[in-house]
Design a protein around this motif. Structure first.
Motif, PDB file in Angstrom:
ATOM      1  N   SER A  72       0.866  -1.190   0.000  1.00 46.96           N
ATOM      2  CA  SER A  72       0.000   0.000   0.000  1.00 46.96           C
ATOM      3  C   SER A  72       0.901   1.239   0.000  1.00 46.96           C
ATOM      4  N   PRO A  73       0.465   2.326  -0.661  1.00 39.21           N
ATOM      5  CA  PRO A  73      -0.794   2.493  -1.402  1.00 39.21           C
ATOM      6  C   PRO A  73      -0.788   1.736  -2.733  1.00 39.21           C
ATOM      7  N   ALA A  74      -1.893   1.880  -3.465  1.00 35.60           N
ATOM      8  CA  ALA A  74      -2.081   1.128  -4.701  1.00 35.60           C
ATOM      9  C   ALA A  74      -0.968   1.369  -5.712  1.00 35.60           C
ATOM     10  N   ASP A  75      -0.502   2.613  -5.794  1.00 33.68           N
ATOM     11  CA  ASP A  75       0.543   2.926  -6.775  1.00 33.68           C
ATOM     12  C   ASP A  75       1.856   2.233  -6.446  1.00 33.68           C
ATOM     13  N   ARG A  76       2.093   1.985  -5.157  1.00 29.18           N
ATOM     14  CA  ARG A  76       3.313   1.267  -4.763  1.00 29.18           C
ATOM     15  C   ARG A  76       3.229  -0.183  -5.241  1.00 29.18           C
ATOM     16  N   MET A  77       2.043  -0.787  -5.082  1.00 32.25           N
ATOM     17  CA  MET A  77       1.872  -2.151  -5.574  1.00 32.25           C
ATOM     18  C   MET A  77       2.071  -2.213  -7.083  1.00 32.25           C
ATOM     19  N   LEU A  78       1.475  -1.266  -7.811  1.00 35.72           N
ATOM     20  CA  LEU A  78       1.599  -1.246  -9.266  1.00 35.72           C
ATOM     21  C   LEU A  78       3.063  -1.122  -9.683  1.00 35.72           C
ATOM     22  N   GLU A  79       3.787  -0.214  -9.037  1.00 36.21           N
ATOM     23  CA  GLU A  79       5.192  -0.013  -9.381  1.00 36.21           C
ATOM     24  C   GLU A  79       5.998  -1.284  -9.120  1.00 36.21           C
ATOM     25  N   HIS A  80       5.728  -1.948  -8.001  1.00 36.57           N
ATOM     26  CA  HIS A  80       6.460  -3.169  -7.640  1.00 36.57           C
ATOM     27  C   HIS A  80       6.176  -4.300  -8.634  1.00 36.57           C
ATOM     28  N   VAL A  81       4.908  -4.444  -9.018  1.00 33.36           N
ATOM     29  CA  VAL A  81       4.550  -5.511  -9.960  1.00 33.36           C
ATOM     30  C   VAL A  81       5.151  -5.224 -11.336  1.00 33.36           C
ATOM     31  N   GLN A  82       5.056  -3.977 -11.773  1.00 36.80           N
ATOM     32  CA  GLN A  82       5.601  -3.611 -13.087  1.00 36.80           C
ATOM     33  C   GLN A  82       7.126  -3.776 -13.143  1.00 36.80           C
ATOM     34  N   ASP A  83       7.810  -3.272 -12.110  1.00 41.36           N
ATOM     35  CA  ASP A  83       9.271  -3.191 -12.153  1.00 41.36           C
ATOM     36  C   ASP A  83       9.969  -4.460 -11.666  1.00 41.36           C
ATOM     37  N   ASN A  84       9.272  -5.249 -10.823  1.00 39.72           N
ATOM     38  CA  ASN A  84       9.949  -6.392 -10.208  1.00 39.72           C
ATOM     39  C   ASN A  84       9.242  -7.727 -10.451  1.00 39.72           C
ATOM     40  N   VAL A  85       7.974  -7.804 -10.093  1.00 35.37           N
ATOM     41  CA  VAL A  85       7.278  -9.097 -10.164  1.00 35.37           C
ATOM     42  C   VAL A  85       7.173  -9.577 -11.607  1.00 35.37           C
ATOM     43  N   PHE A  86       6.738  -8.706 -12.499  1.00 35.89           N
ATOM     44  CA  PHE A  86       6.555  -9.126 -13.894  1.00 35.89           C
ATOM     45  C   PHE A  86       7.892  -9.481 -14.558  1.00 35.89           C
ATOM     46  N   PRO A  87       8.940  -8.679 -14.390  1.00 40.80           N
ATOM     47  CA  PRO A  87      10.241  -9.089 -14.925  1.00 40.80           C
ATOM     48  C   PRO A  87      10.717 -10.426 -14.341  1.00 40.80           C
TER      49      PRO A  87
END
Length: 572
Positions: free
Chosen positions: A113-128
């Motif tokens: 949290s917040p939502a933008d932190r989750m989005l950034e983490h998924v985009q930059d780390n989880v998905f790669p």
């Protein structure tokens, strides 16, 4: 199927609507993004289950989320001309960007949290991390290279993550209450999402209903050790169907410790299936996984197919980006089994057709059947869905293909399907061709391979044939087809007024290799006796006015009774 669980269907509709309202309206793009989320969730769950199983059995298991990981964007750019000190410094620098792999788990990042932190983490780390999952040399990593995570907002991601969790909760509850393997329910969910792709009938690709895939697997009966292919695999439904069939047969014959009797009960279509391969030896599992080969000419479909198989426990799927009709695809005589529902796109660029294909046509429904014949080893068997026009088309290429199937193959069966099978995506009438390769393309045919062809007129598949495709109370003709195909006998199955019968090759040759069922089926006409017109009119008049004598009827001046009386006088 999903239609029988309104709660699950409602959750999936919610997920779809959130993506639509969140700005992702292209069905193919939405399904790809949703698939990434399903994959992240399932990867975490499978990893945790394997960890728990290993602890229970005192075996060693290294979690995919154990240790540290450096995102690709921070990795050292090592060059051949770098000195030892330069290399050492670069490697030390990249360590600053190491992150704990456990933070890449679904069960961890969903609380960000917040939502933008989750989005950034998924985009930059989880998905790669997902793209990097199987190492740089794997098929999955290669085909994920150009994949992008494009969920546009943190709010949409949070809502989607919450809905995916709810979907998995319903699936888990459903598997416990109904005894259906979790993977099979997950397959229902996944296929519900995949069905959205077909709404536009993209390139003639229509998702094959799962019960038709199971029917075809029961007809072909693939075995462990067979090399199996689908040259137009889409999302890999047929490969998964072959995998599940083989796993189930091994579970039934060998007896696997992790199967309860409930899991091996017939499903709603009458087929016995499970995806659980835990009871297989490591060698059998490796043999099975290495035997499945799929090809598709759309990169998105290749990625979806790879993830579909991986979510069903196939760790290293062999699906590749190839146009199997093109000059670049040269495989021949490679496979024991081919199962396919190739796209009916109409035609292909003549200049790109593989020169080994000899039909002299650009119609893909014909070229694919010839290609499938060529892909088979001698003695190999194919089961392929074709538009019914292939059975009776008058053109030279149509007739040449049918002659090839009758003379160079043992054409075992032609099963016509009702036109509603592919609704709501297509109303096209289709048929299943089942044949075994006997003579190669260059062999001299000394004796035509086909003796008799078994015809079956499927009238029902266990679902309503309208756009809703509601599950019916029975199995339709599915189980009857399997039983009668495997028990077929040319000396007994001769009654051509029946729903299925066998036709000698000589009769097919006489009819110019026409394979349409109507060419050989004999209709039965029953004599029906009707009442005389006067009797019918008397009955209608009585229904209108009751028991009234003729004198009273004569007084009627107008209306329907007057018209009926006039008609009665005319027929006298």
């Amino acid at each position: 199927m999903l239609q029988n669980n309104p709660e699950l269907k409602s959750k999936i509709d919610q997920l779809w609507n959130k993506f639509w309202s969140g700005g992702i309206s292209n069905p193919l793009t939405a399904i790809e993004q949703i698939t990434y989320l399903l994959f992240m969730k399932r990867l975490d769950e499978l990893d945790q289950k394997k960890q728990a199983d290993a602890e229970w059995t005192d075996e060693t298991y290294t979690s995919k989320f154990e240790g540290k990981w450096i995102p690709p964007r921070f990795r050292a750019n090592l060059r051949d001309e770098d000195s030892e000190d330069e290399r050492k410094k670069k490697l030390e620098d990249e360590k600053r960007y190491e992150i704990e792999k456990r933070s890449l788990r679904w069960s961890e990042f969903k609380f960000f949290s917040p939502a933008d932190r989750m989005l950034e983490h998924v985009q930059d780390n989880v998905f790669p991390f997902l793209k990097d999952l199987n190492g740089t040399e794997s098929s999955f990593t290669r085909h994920m290279k150009n994949a992008v995570f494009i969920i546009p907002s943190g709010r949409l991601l949070v809502e989607a993550v919450k809905t995916v969790d709810e979907i998995f909760e319903v699936m888990e509850r459903d598997s416990q209450e109904k005894g259906q393997a979790f993977q099979d329910i997950q397959g229902d969910v996944y296929e519900m999402l995949l069905s959205e792709i077909a709404t536009a009938g993209k390139n003639g690709q229509f998702r094959t209903p799962r019960h038709i895939i199971k029917l075809i697997a029961d007809l072909v009966q693939p075995q462990l050790g067979h090399k199996i292919a689908d040259p137009a695999c889409g999302t890999a439904g047929f490969l998964l169907g072959a995998y599940q069939y083989i796993v189930t047969q091994l579970a039934v014959t060998v007896g696997a410790k992790n199967f309860s009797p409930l899991q091996l009960q017939p499903d709603e279509d009458g087929f016995v299936r499970t995806s659980l391969a835990a009871g297989l030896t490591e060698k059998a599992q490796a043999t099975l996984q290495a035997s499945l080969h799929g090809y598709d000419f759309e990169t998105t479909m290749v990625r979806l197919g790879l993830m579909n198989l991986m979510m069903h426990g196939i760790d290293e799927p062999r699906i590749d980006y190839k146009d199997t009709l093109s000059k670049s695809f040269t495989e021949e005589s490679e496979y024991d089994i081919v199962m396919a529902n190739p796209p009916f796109t109409g035609s292909i660029d003549k200049g790109d057709i593989n020169e080994n294909l000899q039909l002299g046509t650009t119609k893909t429904e014909l070229l694919f059947v010839e290609k499938i014949y060529r892909l088979l080893k001698k003695g190999g068997t194919a089961c392929v869905i074709v538009p019914q026009g292939v059975l009776f088309g008058a053109g030279l290429a149509f007739k040449t293909l049918r002659q090839l199937l009758v003379e160079r193959c043992d054409l075992k069966a032609v099963i016509t399907l009702p036109s509603g099978v592919f609704k709501p995506y297509a109303g096209v009438s289709t048929a299943i061709l089942l044949f075994t390769k006997v003579w190669g393309p260059l062999d001299k045919v000394t004796q035509p391979a086909t003796g008799h062809v078994w015809f079956y007129d499927m009238r029902a598949d266990g679902y309503s044939l309208d756009d809703k495709r509601t599950k019916q109370e029975d199995y339709g003709d599915l189980q009857d087809i399997v039983a009668k195909y495997h028990a077929r006998n040319p000396e007994i199955d001769t009654e051509r007024t029946a729903q299925c019968f066998m036709v000698p090759r000589v009769d097919i040759e006489t009819e110019g290799y026409d394979l349409s069922l109507s060419r050989y089926k004999q209709d039965v006409f029953e004599e029906v006796h009707y009442d005389a017109p006067g009797v019918i009119l008397d009955r209608l008049i009585q229904a209108e006015v009751g028991d009234v004598d003729e004198a009273e009827l004569d007084k009627v001046q107008s209306g329907i009774v007057r018209e009926l009386l006039e008609l009665r006088r005319m027929v006298g």
